[in-house]
Design an enzyme around this catalytic site. Structure first.
Site, PDB file in Angstrom:
ATOM      1  N   PRO A  30      11.486  33.850 -13.084  1.00  0.00           N
ATOM      2  CA  PRO A  30      11.255  32.504 -13.591  1.00  0.00           C
ATOM      3  C   PRO A  30       9.948  32.345 -14.364  1.00  0.00           C
ATOM      4  CG  PRO A  30      11.007  32.553 -11.207  1.00  0.00           C
ATOM      5  CD  PRO A  30      11.549  33.881 -11.616  1.00  0.00           C
ATOM      6  N   ASN A  31      10.051  31.562 -15.406  1.00  0.00           N
ATOM      7  CA  ASN A  31       8.945  31.152 -16.264  1.00  0.00           C
ATOM      8  C   ASN A  31       8.425  32.246 -17.189  1.00  0.00           C
ATOM      9  OD1 ASN A  31       8.802  28.412 -15.284  1.00  0.00           O
ATOM     10  ND2 ASN A  31       7.999  29.309 -13.398  1.00  0.00           N
TER      11      ASN A  31
ATOM     12  N   ARG B 167       2.479  29.873 -21.817  1.00  0.00           N
ATOM     13  CA  ARG B 167       2.211  29.453 -20.443  1.00  0.00           C
ATOM     14  C   ARG B 167       0.909  30.084 -19.953  1.00  0.00           C
ATOM     15  NH1 ARG B 167       4.532  32.003 -15.082  1.00  0.00           N
ATOM     16  NH2 ARG B 167       3.652  30.527 -13.595  1.00  0.00           N
TER      17      ARG B 167
ATOM     18  N   TYR C 128      -1.934  34.788 -18.180  1.00  0.00           N
ATOM     19  CA  TYR C 128      -0.801  35.676 -18.434  1.00  0.00           C
ATOM     20  C   TYR C 128      -0.827  36.344 -19.799  1.00  0.00           C
ATOM     21  CZ  TYR C 128       0.964  33.357 -14.287  1.00  0.00           C
ATOM     22  OH  TYR C 128       1.098  32.869 -13.018  1.00  0.00           O
TER      23      TYR C 128
ATOM     24  N   ASN D  74       9.853  42.179 -12.804  1.00  0.00           N
ATOM     25  CA  ASN D  74       8.792  41.212 -12.585  1.00  0.00           C
ATOM     26  C   ASN D  74       9.477  39.993 -11.986  1.00  0.00           C
ATOM     27  OD1 ASN D  74       6.864  39.224 -12.620  1.00  0.00           O
ATOM     28  ND2 ASN D  74       6.005  39.821 -14.597  1.00  0.00           N
TER      29      ASN D  74
ATOM     30  N   ALA E 132       7.524  34.273  -9.380  1.00  0.00           N
ATOM     31  CA  ALA E 132       7.357  33.518  -8.133  1.00  0.00           C
ATOM     32  C   ALA E 132       8.314  33.973  -7.029  1.00  0.00           C
ATOM     33  CB  ALA E 132       7.528  32.029  -8.402  1.00  0.00           C
TER      34      ALA E 132
ATOM     35  N   HIS F 188       7.381  36.203  -3.783  1.00  0.00           N
ATOM     36  CA  HIS F 188       6.831  35.687  -2.536  1.00  0.00           C
ATOM     37  C   HIS F 188       7.837  34.888  -1.721  1.00  0.00           C
ATOM     38  CE1 HIS F 188       3.499  36.687  -5.113  1.00  0.00           C
ATOM     39  NE2 HIS F 188       3.876  35.740  -5.944  1.00  0.00           N
TER      40      HIS F 188
ATOM     41  N   GLU G  47       7.790  47.233  -9.232  1.00  0.00           N
ATOM     42  CA  GLU G  47       7.480  45.800  -9.244  1.00  0.00           C
ATOM     43  C   GLU G  47       6.292  45.588 -10.186  1.00  0.00           C
ATOM     44  OE1 GLU G  47       5.603  42.633  -6.037  1.00  0.00           O
ATOM     45  OE2 GLU G  47       6.739  44.334  -5.280  1.00  0.00           O
TER      46      GLU G  47
ATOM     47  N   HIS H 245       3.594  42.804 -12.176  1.00  0.00           N
ATOM     48  CA  HIS H 245       2.980  41.480 -12.259  1.00  0.00           C
ATOM     49  C   HIS H 245       1.927  41.496 -13.344  1.00  0.00           C
ATOM     50  CE1 HIS H 245       5.008  40.240  -8.649  1.00  0.00           C
ATOM     51  NE2 HIS H 245       4.646  41.390  -8.111  1.00  0.00           N
ATOM     52  N   LEU H 246       1.939  40.507 -14.206  1.00  0.00           N
ATOM     53  CA  LEU H 246       0.946  40.409 -15.274  1.00  0.00           C
ATOM     54  C   LEU H 246      -0.446  40.147 -14.714  1.00  0.00           C
ATOM     55  CD1 LEU H 246       3.181  38.252 -17.579  1.00  0.00           C
ATOM     56  CD2 LEU H 246       2.369  40.542 -18.122  1.00  0.00           C
ATOM     57  N   SER H 247      -0.537  39.238 -13.750  1.00  0.00           N
ATOM     58  CA  SER H 247      -1.823  38.915 -13.136  1.00  0.00           C
ATOM     59  C   SER H 247      -1.990  39.729 -11.855  1.00  0.00           C
ATOM     60  CB  SER H 247      -1.903  37.417 -12.831  1.00  0.00           C
ATOM     61  OG  SER H 247      -0.985  37.066 -11.815  1.00  0.00           O
TER      62      SER H 247
ATOM     63  N   ARG I  12      -5.379  36.121  -6.275  1.00  0.00           N
ATOM     64  CA  ARG I  12      -4.927  34.754  -6.510  1.00  0.00           C
ATOM     65  C   ARG I  12      -4.773  34.005  -5.195  1.00  0.00           C
ATOM     66  NH1 ARG I  12      -0.508  34.322 -10.832  1.00  0.00           N
ATOM     67  NH2 ARG I  12      -1.010  32.142 -10.432  1.00  0.00           N
TER      68      ARG I  12
ATOM     69  N   ARG J  23       0.375  34.224  -2.686  1.00  0.00           N
ATOM     70  CA  ARG J  23       0.803  35.225  -3.663  1.00  0.00           C
ATOM     71  C   ARG J  23       0.499  36.652  -3.222  1.00  0.00           C
ATOM     72  NH1 ARG J  23       2.489  32.509  -8.285  1.00  0.00           N
ATOM     73  NH2 ARG J  23       1.422  30.544  -8.650  1.00  0.00           N
TER      74      ARG J  23
END
Length: 148
Positions: free
Chosen positions: A11-12, A19, A24, A76, A79, A82, A100, A102-104, A109, A113
């Site tokens: 998502p997103n 965004r 990101y 990726n 959200a 988690h 897996e 993740h950009l961040s 965080r 997360r």
């Protein structure tokens, strides 16, 4: 070596580039997918990309990967990292190795997360390297033999 690779984005991620670019980055998802596809082609592999904001669509796409003879998945889950036992169960069911992404840096965080429902099943996790993380994950997948 993986020759048939599936990239799944949650998502997103369709909003990449606009965004929260400070978190990101400014690279769009189509730009990331184009670079991945070019790298895969140069290596003699095929790459399919999928993005959905819907957990059920992600589960269904993962389930279709086994009969399609997908060798490796780059995911990726965003959200859903988690929250989604369903995505975890789909990945466990198809038994296709995955990384897996993740950009961040999810460990730098919010506390919620820091927990991933997927990491313990993954071959590896790339986190906090921005869009470059996808390329690193693909490079590993292209060399993956299952003996690492």
């Amino acid at each position: 070596m993986a020759k048939n690779i599936l990239v799944v984005n949650g998502p997103n991620l369709n909003l990449l580039g606009t965004r929260e670019p400070d978190r990101y980055g400014s690279v769009t998802l189509p730009a990331i997918e184009k670079l991945l596809d070019e790298s895969a082609r140069r290596a003699g592999a095929t790459l399919a990309c999928f993005q959905s904001n819907s957990e059920s669509e992600i589960v269904e796409r993962i389930q279709r990967a086994a009969p399609e003879a997908v060798d490796f998945i780059l995911i990726n889950p965003a959200a859903y990292t988690h929250t989604s036992v369903a995505i975890r169960d789909a990945l466990a069911a198809v038994r296709i190795p995955f990384i897996e992404i993740h950009l961040s840096n999810i460990h730098a965080r919010e506390p919620f997360r820091k927990r991933s429902y997927l990491s313990d099943l993954a071959v590896g996790v790339v986190s906090g390297l921005g869009a470059k993380g996808y390329g690193l994950a693909l490079a590993y997948a292209l060399e993956y033999t299952g003996k690492d």
